[in-house]
Scaffold this motif. Structure first.
Motif, PDB file in Angstrom:
ATOM      1  N   PHE A 161       0.836  -1.194   0.000  1.00 22.70           N
ATOM      2  CA  PHE A 161       0.000   0.000   0.000  1.00 22.70           C
ATOM      3  C   PHE A 161       0.874   1.249   0.000  1.00 22.70           C
ATOM      4  CE2 PHE A 161      -2.700  -3.212   1.977  1.00 22.70           C
ATOM      5  CZ  PHE A 161      -3.927  -2.995   1.330  1.00 22.70           C
ATOM      6  N   VAL A 162       0.449   2.245  -0.761  1.00 25.43           N
ATOM      7  CA  VAL A 162       1.190   3.502  -0.834  1.00 25.43           C
ATOM      8  C   VAL A 162       0.200   4.658  -0.786  1.00 25.43           C
ATOM      9  CG1 VAL A 162       2.715   4.904  -2.261  1.00 25.43           C
ATOM     10  CG2 VAL A 162       2.987   2.440  -2.275  1.00 25.43           C
ATOM     11  N   SER A 163       0.524   5.684  -0.007  1.00 29.71           N
ATOM     12  CA  SER A 163      -0.336   6.869   0.038  1.00 29.71           C
ATOM     13  C   SER A 163      -0.405   7.517  -1.336  1.00 29.71           C
ATOM     14  CB  SER A 163       0.223   7.890   1.030  1.00 29.71           C
ATOM     15  OG  SER A 163       0.088   7.390   2.327  1.00 29.71           O
ATOM     16  N   MET A 164      -1.592   8.031  -1.694  1.00 33.85           N
ATOM     17  CA  MET A 164      -1.705   8.645  -3.015  1.00 33.85           C
ATOM     18  C   MET A 164      -2.626   9.862  -3.044  1.00 33.85           C
ATOM     19  SD  MET A 164      -4.090   5.905  -5.036  1.00 33.85           S
ATOM     20  CE  MET A 164      -5.220   7.043  -5.800  1.00 33.85           C
ATOM     21  N   ASP A 165      -3.022  10.369  -1.884  1.00 34.71           N
ATOM     22  CA  ASP A 165      -3.930  11.520  -1.850  1.00 34.71           C
ATOM     23  C   ASP A 165      -3.279  12.792  -2.393  1.00 34.71           C
ATOM     24  OD1 ASP A 165      -6.297  10.406  -1.027  1.00 34.71           O
ATOM     25  OD2 ASP A 165      -5.800  10.521   1.088  1.00 34.71           O
ATOM     26  N   GLY A 166      -1.954  12.790  -2.488  1.00 30.16           N
ATOM     27  CA  GLY A 166      -1.274  13.983  -2.985  1.00 30.16           C
ATOM     28  C   GLY A 166      -1.063  13.984  -4.494  1.00 30.16           C
ATOM     29  N   VAL A 167      -1.707  13.045  -5.207  1.00 29.09           N
ATOM     30  CA  VAL A 167      -1.512  12.938  -6.663  1.00 29.09           C
ATOM     31  C   VAL A 167      -2.848  13.169  -7.362  1.00 29.09           C
ATOM     32  CG1 VAL A 167      -0.691  11.434  -8.533  1.00 29.09           C
ATOM     33  CG2 VAL A 167       0.287  11.218  -6.253  1.00 29.09           C
ATOM     34  N   SER A 168      -2.906  14.163  -8.220  1.00 25.62           N
ATOM     35  CA  SER A 168      -4.190  14.519  -8.843  1.00 25.62           C
ATOM     36  C   SER A 168      -4.575  13.586  -9.999  1.00 25.62           C
ATOM     37  CB  SER A 168      -4.150  15.963  -9.340  1.00 25.62           C
ATOM     38  OG  SER A 168      -3.060  16.136 -10.220  1.00 25.62           O
ATOM     39  N   ASN A 169      -3.579  13.059 -10.727  1.00 25.02           N
ATOM     40  CA  ASN A 169      -3.904  12.230 -11.900  1.00 25.02           C
ATOM     41  C   ASN A 169      -3.617  10.752 -11.650  1.00 25.02           C
ATOM     42  OD1 ASN A 169      -1.125  12.587 -11.796  1.00 25.02           O
ATOM     43  ND2 ASN A 169      -0.872  12.412 -14.015  1.00 25.02           N
ATOM     44  N   SER A 170      -3.824  10.308 -10.399  1.00 24.89           N
ATOM     45  CA  SER A 170      -3.457   8.933 -10.021  1.00 24.89           C
ATOM     46  C   SER A 170      -4.202   7.884 -10.843  1.00 24.89           C
ATOM     47  CB  SER A 170      -3.708   8.702  -8.529  1.00 24.89           C
ATOM     48  OG  SER A 170      -5.016   9.087  -8.183  1.00 24.89           O
ATOM     49  N   GLU A 171      -5.489   8.159 -11.191  1.00 26.55           N
ATOM     50  CA  GLU A 171      -6.255   7.176 -11.972  1.00 26.55           C
ATOM     51  C   GLU A 171      -5.618   6.954 -13.347  1.00 26.55           C
ATOM     52  OE1 GLU A 171      -8.540   4.983 -11.326  1.00 26.55           O
ATOM     53  OE2 GLU A 171      -8.577   5.636  -9.237  1.00 26.55           O
ATOM     54  N   ASP A 172      -5.163   8.037 -13.988  1.00 22.46           N
ATOM     55  CA  ASP A 172      -4.512   7.917 -15.310  1.00 22.46           C
ATOM     56  C   ASP A 172      -3.234   7.085 -15.201  1.00 22.46           C
ATOM     57  OD1 ASP A 172      -6.490   9.580 -16.177  1.00 22.46           O
ATOM     58  OD2 ASP A 172      -5.247  11.379 -16.253  1.00 22.46           O
ATOM     59  N   ILE A 173      -2.474   7.352 -14.147  1.00 20.27           N
ATOM     60  CA  ILE A 173      -1.208   6.627 -13.937  1.00 20.27           C
ATOM     61  C   ILE A 173      -1.494   5.128 -13.774  1.00 20.27           C
ATOM     62  CG2 ILE A 173       0.770   6.313 -12.387  1.00 20.27           C
ATOM     63  CD1 ILE A 173       0.453   9.309 -11.623  1.00 20.27           C
ATOM     64  N   ILE A 174      -2.491   4.815 -12.940  1.00 21.44           N
ATOM     65  CA  ILE A 174      -2.817   3.404 -12.665  1.00 21.44           C
ATOM     66  C   ILE A 174      -3.328   2.704 -13.920  1.00 21.44           C
ATOM     67  CG2 ILE A 174      -4.321   1.855 -11.326  1.00 21.44           C
ATOM     68  CD1 ILE A 174      -4.069   3.959  -9.025  1.00 21.44           C
TER      69      ILE A 174
END
Length: 203
Positions: free
Chosen positions: A178-191
């Motif tokens: 698990f990795v924190s990701m609340d600080g990334v706005s385009n996380s869905e695109d990356i995933i």
């Protein structure tokens, strides 16, 4: 009476800390009165980002992995970051978002055969850090997804907060990362890009 107890606890927490660490502890724990003013939410966020940038974590990650960037350019590297609440000080900002005294950054690199993940967590209120490096063959990675996790953070003394945060989740045999990701706005695109690459490699 409670105020006196809190003041004593605050003194104990701040003992032996640097000036910046004291500022952070006061930001999370000190009640603002007419004579005292804590740093603002924006000042705290800027302080965290400044520390993050000073660590040069992308290069640190490549050094730990022991590869050149060209060797891990199958798709662009991914970075996830955000506050970690478990066992950390936490506070709700004026805008309703939560922040904590611990911050995590993770870099993922992709070679033709493997995925490398480097995680670094640092604390703003103490000289503490956690660092880890893992590598997995594409065939061994089950999935990439997002997950909502509830973590228990704390305030001064026995004060506890349940905070919900979004995590990037990578499932591998016998383990979940698990990795924190609340600080990334385009996380869905990356995933989505990572999922596409995983599908290609498993065909």
């Amino acid at each position: 009476m409670a105020n006196n107890t809190n003041a004593d606890l605050l003194k104990q927490y701040c003992k032996g800390k640097s000036a910046d660490q004291v500022k952070v502890i006061e930001y999370f724990c000190k009640q603002e009165g007419c004579l005292s003013k804590n740093m603002s939410d924006d000042e705290y966020s800027a302080m965290v980002i400044k520390k993050r940038d000073s660590l040069n974590l992308r290069q640190k990650a490549l050094n730990k992995i022991g590869l050149d960037e060209e060797e891990v350019s199958e798709i662009p590297p991914a970075v996830f970051e955000g506050y970690v609440f478990k066992n950390a000080f936490a506070k709700k900002r004026a805008n309703g978002n939560w922040v904590s005294s611990a911050y995590q950054v993770a870099w993922l690199f992709f070679s033709s055969t493997q995925i490398y993940i480097y995680r670094y967590t640092f604390n703003m209120d103490e000289d503490k850090k956690q660092e880890s490096t893992d590598e997995f063959f594409y065939k061994d990675v089950t999935s990439f997804s997002t997950s909502s996790e509830t973590e228990t953070a704390h305030g001064l003394g026995d004060e506890k907060f349940e905070v919900e945060s979004n995590k990037f989740k990578m499932v591998v045999p016998g383990d979940k990362i698990f990795v924190s990701m609340d600080g990334v706005s385009n996380s869905e695109d990356i995933i989505q890009a990572m999922k596409q690459k995983l599908r290609e490699k498993k065909m």
